[in-house]
Design a protein around this motif. Structure first.
Motif, PDB file in Angstrom:
ATOM      1  N   THR A 118      36.362  52.109  29.379  1.00 28.48           N
ATOM      2  CA  THR A 118      35.464  52.028  30.674  1.00 28.48           C
ATOM      3  C   THR A 118      34.969  50.708  30.803  1.00 28.48           C
ATOM      4  OG1 THR A 118      35.096  54.442  30.805  1.00 28.48           O
ATOM      5  CG2 THR A 118      33.616  52.808  32.274  1.00 28.48           C
ATOM      6  N   ILE A 119      35.451  49.990  31.650  1.00 29.30           N
ATOM      7  CA  ILE A 119      35.054  48.619  32.143  1.00 29.30           C
ATOM      8  C   ILE A 119      34.913  48.368  33.548  1.00 29.30           C
ATOM      9  CG2 ILE A 119      37.511  48.045  31.890  1.00 29.30           C
ATOM     10  CD1 ILE A 119      36.716  45.357  30.690  1.00 29.30           C
ATOM     11  N   GLY A 120      34.288  47.147  33.887  1.00 32.18           N
ATOM     12  CA  GLY A 120      34.266  46.792  35.359  1.00 32.18           C
ATOM     13  C   GLY A 120      35.479  46.339  35.752  1.00 32.18           C
ATOM     14  N   TRP A 121      35.819  47.118  37.006  1.00 33.55           N
ATOM     15  CA  TRP A 121      37.072  46.713  37.505  1.00 33.55           C
ATOM     16  C   TRP A 121      37.471  45.137  37.698  1.00 33.55           C
ATOM     17  CZ3 TRP A 121      37.712  43.773  41.757  1.00 33.55           C
ATOM     18  CH2 TRP A 121      36.473  43.752  42.683  1.00 33.55           C
ATOM     19  N   TRP A 122      36.598  44.521  37.989  1.00 30.00           N
ATOM     20  CA  TRP A 122      36.960  42.843  38.258  1.00 30.00           C
ATOM     21  C   TRP A 122      37.007  42.227  36.744  1.00 30.00           C
ATOM     22  CZ3 TRP A 122      32.469  45.696  38.276  1.00 30.00           C
ATOM     23  CH2 TRP A 122      31.337  45.379  37.361  1.00 30.00           C
ATOM     24  N   GLY A 477      38.886  42.950  44.325  1.00 29.48           N
ATOM     25  CA  GLY A 477      40.111  42.635  43.604  1.00 29.48           C
ATOM     26  C   GLY A 477      40.824  41.427  43.968  1.00 29.48           C
ATOM     27  N   ILE A 478      40.488  40.604  44.846  1.00 30.29           N
ATOM     28  CA  ILE A 478      41.065  39.500  45.435  1.00 30.29           C
ATOM     29  C   ILE A 478      41.205  38.339  44.444  1.00 30.29           C
ATOM     30  CG2 ILE A 478      40.895  40.245  47.819  1.00 30.29           C
ATOM     31  CD1 ILE A 478      38.844  37.687  48.165  1.00 30.29           C
ATOM     32  N   SER A 479      40.284  38.249  43.525  1.00 28.55           N
ATOM     33  CA  SER A 479      40.240  37.164  42.557  1.00 28.55           C
ATOM     34  C   SER A 479      41.145  37.327  41.339  1.00 28.55           C
ATOM     35  CB  SER A 479      38.846  37.038  41.809  1.00 28.55           C
ATOM     36  OG  SER A 479      37.641  36.656  42.827  1.00 28.55           O
ATOM     37  N   PRO A 480      42.013  36.339  41.005  1.00 26.18           N
ATOM     38  CA  PRO A 480      43.114  36.689  40.202  1.00 26.18           C
ATOM     39  C   PRO A 480      42.377  36.794  38.691  1.00 26.18           C
ATOM     40  CG  PRO A 480      42.920  34.262  40.689  1.00 26.18           C
ATOM     41  CD  PRO A 480      42.080  34.973  41.563  1.00 26.18           C
ATOM     42  N   THR A 481      43.224  37.354  37.582  1.00 24.27           N
ATOM     43  CA  THR A 481      42.820  37.584  36.560  1.00 24.27           C
ATOM     44  C   THR A 481      44.169  37.468  35.488  1.00 24.27           C
ATOM     45  OG1 THR A 481      42.924  40.260  36.747  1.00 24.27           O
ATOM     46  CG2 THR A 481      40.871  39.243  37.003  1.00 24.27           C
ATOM     47  N   GLY A 482      43.903  37.756  34.508  1.00 26.26           N
ATOM     48  CA  GLY A 482      45.013  37.821  33.468  1.00 26.26           C
ATOM     49  C   GLY A 482      45.529  36.484  33.074  1.00 26.26           C
ATOM     50  N   THR A 483      46.726  36.489  32.497  1.00 23.76           N
ATOM     51  CA  THR A 483      47.338  35.187  32.030  1.00 23.76           C
ATOM     52  C   THR A 483      48.327  34.358  32.964  1.00 23.76           C
ATOM     53  OG1 THR A 483      49.170  36.498  31.024  1.00 23.76           O
ATOM     54  CG2 THR A 483      47.089  36.063  29.608  1.00 23.76           C
TER      55      THR A 483
END
Length: 549
Positions: A118-122, A477-483
């Motif tokens: 369980t983690i913040g969606w952002w 969720g508009i800010s990018p995440t990941g690689t």
């Protein structure tokens, strides 16, 4: 002759060994196939029946919660014991001892995760877990083991979290579709508040703190009149903790109080460069110049903050009201006048009402199932149970006849249970564990049917936010995440902001503030902010379509 017989014997033994090895391999493959067939055959035929009821044998899942302040233990209270007795499932909660991001990155690098996360969606880690194939698609698990999942989940939430490959990996808590938001916004308004200690605030004349001058004047008056609280120095102004990527009180919370728009003319707006926002950050810098920002606020983590809230050491706070429930109760028990109350906080130069965030469709956290989960079937079925009305009732109300009764067709907490909830939340959690002590899949719309009306010392804080709550779902969720290139750029920018923000408040002059801020903007551009901006705009437009706008 003897040599020839030995040679023939050796050849025969070699052939037999090869034959037995081949047979063992075939047997192994046959057993694997049989095991897979058996696994498939356990899938419930009907999507209308809860799958968890098919197997209630004992099992314990490891459940990682990515918040260092979450220290709850399963099995110590009535609710968790009741759920285990009913479903057979026990939970071993795990939370990070220190920095959450570092812990997540370490687990991701290892390639192994606990059964549930369980983690913040952002959080950037969500994308990393999905891209690294460390978590399982919930829709595929449901298709295979528990189609009941699709009956109890919200289609709009499944669609919201659907990835490009068509799979959904996480399910949110505290989530509201725009339709639900409009329906419930007056029943469950925003959690964002500007709080003051009631007795101190009234003692200095209940001043207007919505302007920079009024804010600074009130902090000075409070510190002058009440330099100490119970023998410890007063902390004039409190915030959420500073992290490696900033401080939520000084970002979204403050920007919402200042009613800074999220978009202008259909384009995502960079709120961090808004003149009203920068003016208030300079006001906080000025407060530090005057000795009104205690060093505690730059270094304290949540446990230290909670201790100081319980002692009533903060005069004013830009903070979420629900997170000081236990401390508010303790203060109320000692002296009803020493509690925190919501008042008008920082406002823009036009004096516009704040635009405070309510539940969005993205929710607060998402829960995912690891590829390493010890039992896929039991895991997805337990998740379905927790999401279902039955599970929500069990985690919010507890056990009928023990924690609640049904009165005139409506479930209600027993009087002694409700009394403890209103007087001592910590003791309530320890004894009963109801009212979403276990909040990982809480449905804050569904529980409105059972929730008792707000009572003091919480009602005033809640009532103050009514009429000021808006939905920012289109911007979730508009800010990018990941690689990806934009994800890496966003991560570097966030880290740079985390370093810059406290320096802005500690700057010796507005000129130094401006120099630091300009330096941040230059670095932001060098990291690829243009890629981040484009991604945000693209996602915003996609979100509008998802929401039917």
């Amino acid at each position: 002759m003897k040599k020839s017989m030995m040679s023939k014997s050796f050849t025969f033994m070699l052939v037999m060994a090869l034959f037995l090895a081949m047979m063992a391999g075939c047997t192994s493959k046959t057993n694997e196939t049989a095991s897979e067939d058996k696994e498939e055959s356990k899938t419930p035929v009907s999507a209308d029946e809860p799958g968890w009821k098919l197997d209630t044998s004992p099992i314990t899942f490891d459940w990682y919660v990515n918040f260092s302040w979450y220290t709850a233990k399963w099995g110590d209270d009535l609710v968790s014991k009741y759920v285990t007795d009913k479903t057979g499932v026990s939970v071993n909660f795990i939370s990070p001892a220190g920095n959450e991001a570092e812990k997540m990155n370490t687990m991701i690098a290892s390639g192994q995760l606990p059964d549930f996360v369980t983690i913040g969606w952002w959080e950037d880690a969500v994308k990393k877990m999905i891209e690294g194939e460390l978590v399982l698609p919930l829709n595929e698990l449901a298709d295979k083991y528990d189609p009941y999942f699709f009956k109890v989940t919200d289609d709009s939430k499944i669609e919201w979290y659907k990835q490009e490959n068509g799979n959904t990996y996480g399910y949110p808590n505290a989530s509201s579709s725009p339709k639900d938001f409009d329906r419930y916004k007056d029943l469950k308004p925003s959690n964002q508040t500007f709080l003051v200690r009631k007795d101190i605030y009234e003692a200095i004349g209940s001043p207007d703190m919505s302007t920079p001058e009024g804010f600074l004047g009130a902090l000075e008056a409070a510190k002058e009149k009440f330099p100490e609280v119970n023998g410890a120095p007063l902390i004039p102004f409190g915030l959420n903790e500073f992290t490696d990527v900033g401080n939520t009180s000084l970002e979204g919370y403050l920007q919402n109080f200042l009613a800074i728009p999220m978009e202008k003319d259909g384009k995502v707006y960079d709120r961090s460069q808004d003149p009203e926002y920068l003016a208030w950050l300079k006001t906080f810098r000025n407060a530090n110049d005057k000795g009104l920002l205690a060093k505690d606020i730059f270094i304290d983590k949540r446990p230290q903050m909670e201790e100081k809230i319980a002692q009533g050491r903060y005069f004013a706070m830009l903070y979420q009201r629900s997170d000081l429930a236990a401390q508010q109760q303790a203060l109320y028990a000692k002296d009803p006048n020493s509690i925190y109350m919501a008042v008008d906080g920082p406002a823009n130069s036009n004096g516009d009402a704040p635009t405070l965030a309510g539940d969005g469709i993205a929710g607060w956290t998402v829960t995912l199932i690891s590829k390493d989960v010890k039992d896929k079937e039991r895991a997805i079925r337990f998740l379905s149970y927790l999401i279902s009305e039955e599970g929500q009732k069990d985690l919010y109300l507890g056990k009928e006849g023990e924690t609640y009764d049904v009165v005139d067709g409506k479930p209600q907490f027993k009087s002694e249970v409700l009394d403890l909830l209103n007087k001592d939340r910590a003791a309530f959690d320890q004894q009963y564990g109801a009212s979403y002590k276990y909040w990982m899949l809480m449905d804050t719309n569904m529980n409105l049917e059972w929730a008792p009306p707000a009572a003091e010392p919480f009602k005033q804080m809640e009532d103050w936010t009514k009429g000021k709550t808006v939905s920012f779902a289109a911007f979730d969720g508009i800010s990018p995440t990941g690689t990806s290139a934009e994800g890496v750029a966003a991560s570097k920018i966030a880290q740079e902001w985390g370093k810059t923000l406290p320096k802005l408040l500690l700057a010796k002059s507005d000129k130094e503030f401006d120099k630091l801020y300009e330096g941040f903007l230059k670095k932001r551009d060098s990291y690829g902010y243009d890629k981040v901006e484009k991604y945000q705009q693209d996602m915003y437009e996609i979100n509008l379509k998802k929401l039917g706008n």
